[in-house]
Design a protein around this motif. Structure first.
Motif, mmCIF file in Angstrom:
data_model
loop_
_atom_site.group_PDB
_atom_site.id
_atom_site.type_symbol
_atom_site.label_atom_id
_atom_site.label_comp_id
_atom_site.label_asym_id
_atom_site.label_seq_id
_atom_site.Cartn_x
_atom_site.Cartn_y
_atom_site.Cartn_z
ATOM 1 N N THR A 148 0.944 -0.850 -0.066
ATOM 2 C CA THR A 148 0.173 0.224 0.188
ATOM 3 C C THR A 148 0.880 1.173 -0.294
ATOM 4 O O THR A 148 1.656 1.500 1.028
ATOM 5 C CB THR A 148 -0.577 0.008 0.807
ATOM 6 N N LYS A 149 0.641 2.212 -1.118
ATOM 7 C CA LYS A 149 1.178 3.644 -1.331
ATOM 8 C C LYS A 149 0.990 4.469 -0.301
ATOM 9 O O LYS A 149 0.742 5.539 0.756
ATOM 10 C CB LYS A 149 1.912 4.062 -2.330
ATOM 11 N N GLN A 150 -0.331 4.292 -0.039
ATOM 12 C CA GLN A 150 -1.699 5.191 0.168
ATOM 13 C C GLN A 150 -2.792 5.087 0.629
ATOM 14 O O GLN A 150 -3.783 3.882 0.043
ATOM 15 C CB GLN A 150 -2.367 6.358 -0.067
ATOM 16 N N ALA A 151 -2.787 4.996 1.797
ATOM 17 C CA ALA A 151 -4.581 4.090 1.628
ATOM 18 C C ALA A 151 -6.108 5.072 2.025
ATOM 19 O O ALA A 151 -5.183 6.564 2.374
ATOM 20 C CB ALA A 151 -4.711 3.399 3.739
ATOM 21 N N VAL A 152 -7.204 5.290 1.124
ATOM 22 C CA VAL A 152 -7.379 6.121 0.924
ATOM 23 C C VAL A 152 -9.150 5.536 1.320
ATOM 24 O O VAL A 152 -9.353 4.213 1.308
ATOM 25 C CB VAL A 152 -7.352 6.292 -0.827
ATOM 26 N N ASP A 153 -9.683 6.566 1.634
ATOM 27 C CA ASP A 153 -10.830 5.848 2.074
ATOM 28 C C ASP A 153 -12.042 6.009 0.623
ATOM 29 O O ASP A 153 -11.866 5.198 -0.470
ATOM 30 C CB ASP A 153 -11.654 7.067 2.997
ATOM 31 N N SER A 154 -13.568 5.926 0.674
ATOM 32 C CA SER A 154 -14.262 4.888 -0.344
ATOM 33 C C SER A 154 -14.700 6.410 -0.925
ATOM 34 O O SER A 154 -15.394 5.820 -2.220
ATOM 35 C CB SER A 154 -15.802 4.521 1.261
ATOM 36 N N CYS A 155 -13.712 7.439 -0.535
ATOM 37 C CA CYS A 155 -14.201 8.597 -1.719
ATOM 38 C C CYS A 155 -13.112 8.842 -2.568
ATOM 39 O O CYS A 155 -12.105 9.383 -3.272
ATOM 40 C CB CYS A 155 -14.353 10.038 -1.526
ATOM 41 N N LYS A 157 -10.047 9.681 -1.140
ATOM 42 C CA LYS A 157 -9.543 10.395 0.352
ATOM 43 C C LYS A 157 -8.587 10.107 0.756
ATOM 44 O O LYS A 157 -8.617 9.085 1.674
ATOM 45 C CB LYS A 157 -9.920 11.776 0.863
ATOM 46 N N PRO A 158 -6.696 10.442 1.099
ATOM 47 C CA PRO A 158 -5.681 9.581 1.843
ATOM 48 C C PRO A 158 -6.376 10.519 3.432
ATOM 49 O O PRO A 158 -4.524 10.753 3.298
ATOM 50 C CB PRO A 158 -4.659 9.966 0.918
ATOM 51 N N GLU A 159 -7.118 10.114 3.493
ATOM 52 C CA GLU A 159 -6.764 10.572 4.758
ATOM 53 C C GLU A 159 -7.815 9.836 6.011
ATOM 54 O O GLU A 159 -8.828 8.791 5.319
ATOM 55 C CB GLU A 159 -7.529 11.570 5.345
ATOM 56 N N PHE A 160 -7.668 9.409 6.853
ATOM 57 C CA PHE A 160 -9.296 9.244 7.729
ATOM 58 C C PHE A 160 -9.476 9.824 8.857
ATOM 59 O O PHE A 160 -8.838 10.818 9.867
ATOM 60 C CB PHE A 160 -8.257 7.617 8.896
ATOM 61 N N GLU A 161 -10.559 9.987 8.925
ATOM 62 C CA GLU A 161 -11.714 10.334 9.393
ATOM 63 C C GLU A 161 -12.473 9.940 10.632
ATOM 64 O O GLU A 161 -12.892 8.522 10.825
ATOM 65 C CB GLU A 161 -12.809 10.974 8.531
ATOM 66 N N GLY A 166 -17.322 14.369 19.249
ATOM 67 C CA GLY A 166 -18.349 15.289 18.767
ATOM 68 C C GLY A 166 -17.487 15.943 17.143
ATOM 69 O O GLY A 166 -18.254 16.990 16.735
ATOM 70 N N LYS A 167 -16.322 16.312 17.171
ATOM 71 C CA LYS A 167 -16.030 16.901 16.255
ATOM 72 C C LYS A 167 -14.884 16.350 15.313
ATOM 73 O O LYS A 167 -14.017 15.341 15.627
ATOM 74 C CB LYS A 167 -14.559 18.222 16.983
ATOM 75 N N ARG A 168 -14.948 16.678 14.023
ATOM 76 C CA ARG A 168 -13.984 15.332 13.294
ATOM 77 C C ARG A 168 -12.931 16.117 13.276
ATOM 78 O O ARG A 168 -12.180 16.999 13.081
ATOM 79 C CB ARG A 168 -14.930 16.484 11.726
ATOM 80 N N VAL A 169 -12.343 15.253 13.074
ATOM 81 C CA VAL A 169 -10.664 15.307 13.233
ATOM 82 C C VAL A 169 -10.525 14.163 11.941
ATOM 83 O O VAL A 169 -10.798 12.676 11.709
ATOM 84 C CB VAL A 169 -10.354 13.846 14.257
ATOM 85 N N VAL A 170 -9.490 14.574 11.141
ATOM 86 C CA VAL A 170 -8.649 14.573 10.332
ATOM 87 C C VAL A 170 -7.115 13.880 10.293
ATOM 88 O O VAL A 170 -6.614 14.678 9.869
ATOM 89 C CB VAL A 170 -9.332 14.963 9.161
ATOM 90 N N ARG A 171 -5.924 12.384 9.856
ATOM 91 C CA ARG A 171 -5.334 12.517 9.593
ATOM 92 C C ARG A 171 -4.663 11.846 8.843
ATOM 93 O O ARG A 171 -5.146 11.030 8.299
ATOM 94 C CB ARG A 171 -4.805 10.974 10.959
ATOM 95 N N SER A 172 -3.538 11.995 8.374
ATOM 96 C CA SER A 172 -2.905 11.675 6.595
ATOM 97 C C SER A 172 -2.883 10.525 6.849
ATOM 98 O O SER A 172 -2.573 9.587 8.323
ATOM 99 C CB SER A 172 -1.656 12.491 6.489
ATOM 100 N N THR A 173 -3.386 8.845 5.755
ATOM 101 C CA THR A 173 -2.776 8.028 6.259
ATOM 102 C C THR A 173 -1.806 7.488 5.175
ATOM 103 O O THR A 173 -1.418 6.708 4.352
ATOM 104 C CB THR A 173 -3.723 7.303 5.250
ATOM 105 N N MET A 201 -8.089 1.287 -0.734
ATOM 106 C CA MET A 201 -8.803 1.805 0.003
ATOM 107 C C MET A 201 -10.272 0.240 1.041
ATOM 108 O O MET A 201 -10.051 -0.553 1.028
ATOM 109 C CB MET A 201 -10.230 1.596 -1.192
ATOM 110 N N CYS A 202 -9.875 1.651 2.357
ATOM 111 C CA CYS A 202 -10.637 1.470 2.849
ATOM 112 C C CYS A 202 -11.914 0.886 3.576
ATOM 113 O O CYS A 202 -12.279 2.668 3.568
ATOM 114 C CB CYS A 202 -9.441 1.486 4.468
ATOM 115 N N THR A 203 -12.806 0.410 3.647
ATOM 116 C CA THR A 203 -14.082 0.860 3.498
ATOM 117 C C THR A 203 -14.507 -0.026 4.513
ATOM 118 O O THR A 203 -13.948 -0.727 5.748
ATOM 119 C CB THR A 203 -15.030 -0.373 3.491
#
Length: 303
Positions: A148-155, A157-161, A166-173, A201-203
Motif C-alpha cells: 500500500t502506497k496510500q490508504a484511501v477512504d471510500s471517496c 481520499k488519503p485520510e482517516f476521519e 463530536g468534532k471531526r478529526v482528520v489524519r494523514s494515511t 481502499m478501506c471501507t
C-alpha cells in the motif's frame, strides 16, 4: 513524530499526557497491565510486529517466522500472551510479535491503542509494524500482493476521519515510502508471485460499502458498481480491505514505520464472490507472510 533515547534509538510515541499520571495502566482487551506484568521484560526486545485479522493466522505466522529465523524447537509451544480474553490473540518469538486485530476499523483501532501503549511501557525502540492480510483486488489477478502506497477512504481520499468529542478529526494515511521500497526489493528477489505498489481502499463494510451485489441489501445496479470500481482503479486503487486507513494514521502518529501487505483473493472487476479452492486460498494467504519474513531475515542479517 518520533522520540529518541540516549542511544539514538527511536522510541514509540504516544500523545496522551494523562498516561504518566496513572497509577496503573490496564490494557483491558489484552488482559495485560503495568502492575500485573513486567512489560519491559516480556516485550522490551520487540523490533518487528505483524498484525492480521485472524488469531489462527497470527499463530501460523509466528510458527512460520520461528522456523525462518532458526528459533523453533521440536514440540515448541507458542502460548497466547493475551490468554484470559477472547478479544485478541498475541504471540511472540524472539524480536517478533504477532497480534490479531479482528475485522474492521473499530476493532483494529482498539487493538492499536493498547498495542502502542504496551510498546511505550515496554520501552521498545526501532520498531517496524506490518498489517498482513487478504483483500479484494481491482484489476489484478487473484494471488497478487499489494504494497500500500496510500490508504484511501471510500471517496478515494488519503485520510482517516474520526469524530472526537463530536468534532471531526482528520489524519494523514501516508505510509513509509522507504519501507515499501525495501519490501518491493525483497519481492523482486524472491520472484515467487506478482507484487505491485498501489493505493488501498478501506471501507466500513464488506458488502454495500465495497459495492457488492450479493449482500442482504443492495440499492444500486450492476452498472453503478462497475463505474465505481473503475473510478477507484483510475484513482490508483488496486485493492480493497477494511483496516488500512486507521492503521496507517495511527502508526504515522506514533512514529512507527508501517506497511500494509495484502494478497488479493479475487478481481472485483470480474465478480463478488471468492471461488478459488481452499488449498489455493491457503497458499495465497501465505504470500504476505513469506514477503514479511524475507524482510525480517534481511534486517536481522539472516537472509
Amino acid at each position: 513524530m518520533t522520540t529518541e533515547n540516549s542511544s539514538g534509538e527511536h522510541l514509540v510515541y504516544i500523545s496522551n499526557p494523562h498516561i504518566s499520571k496513572m497509577e496503573e495502566d490496564v490494557l483491558y482487551h489484552f488482559n495485560l497491565g503495568t502492575k500485573t506484568h513486567d512489560l519491559p521484560a516480556i516485550f522490551g526486545d520487540v523490533k518487528f510486529i505483524c498484525v492480521g485479522g485472524s488469531p489462527s493466522r497470527m499463530k501460523a505466522f509466528i510458527r512460520f517466522i520461528a522456523e525462518e529465523l532458526g528459533l523453533a524447537k521440536p514440540d515448541m509451544d507458542y502460548p497466547n500472551l493475551c490468554e484470559g480474553t477472547d478479544r485478541f490473540a498475541m504471540y511472540k518469538i524472539g524480536p517478533v510479535l504477532a497480534v490479531s486485530h479482528g475485522m474492521g476499523v473499530p476493532s483494529i483501532g482498539i487493538m492499536l491503542h493498547e498495542l502502542f501503549k504496551l510498546l511505550y511501557h515496554a520501552k521498545c525502540s526501532d520498531v517496524t509494524i506490518f498489517r498482513i492480510g487478504t483483500s479484494g483486488g481491482i484489476g489484478l489477478e487473484p494471488g497478487s500482493v499489494v504494497l500500500t502506497k496510500q490508504a484511501v477512504d471510500s471517496c478515494f481520499k488519503p485520510e482517516f476521519e474520526q469524530f472526537v468529542l463530536g468534532k471531526r478529526v482528520v489524519r494523514s494515511t501516508d505510509l513509509c515510502a522507504d519501507l515499501i521500497e525495501e519490501l518491493l526489493s525483497c519481492a523482486k528477489g524472491m520472484n515467487e508471485f506478482n507484487t505491485v505498489v498501489g493505493n488501498t481502499m478501506c471501507t466500513l463494510d464488506f458488502y454495500e460499502g465495497q459495492g457488492r451485489l450479493d449482500g442482504a441489501f443492495c440499492s444500486y445496479t450492476e452498472k453503478d458498481k462497475f463505474e465505481y470500481l473503475q473510478a477507484a482503479h483510475d484513482a490508483g486503487v488496486r485493492n480493497i480491505e477494511m483496516e488500512s486507513t486507521i492503521f496507517a494514521a495511527m502508526c504515522r502518529a506514533s512514529g512507527i514505520p508501517a506497511a500494509v501487505v495484502c494478497v488479493t483473493l479475487l478481481n472485483r472487476l470480474k465478480g463478488d464472490q471468492i471461488t478459488s479452492p481452499h488449498d489455493v486460498l491457503v497458499e495465497y494467504q501465505q504470500r504476505p507472510q513469506k514477503l514479511v519474513a524475507c524482510f525480517i531475515k534481511k534486517r536481522l542479517g539472516k537472509a
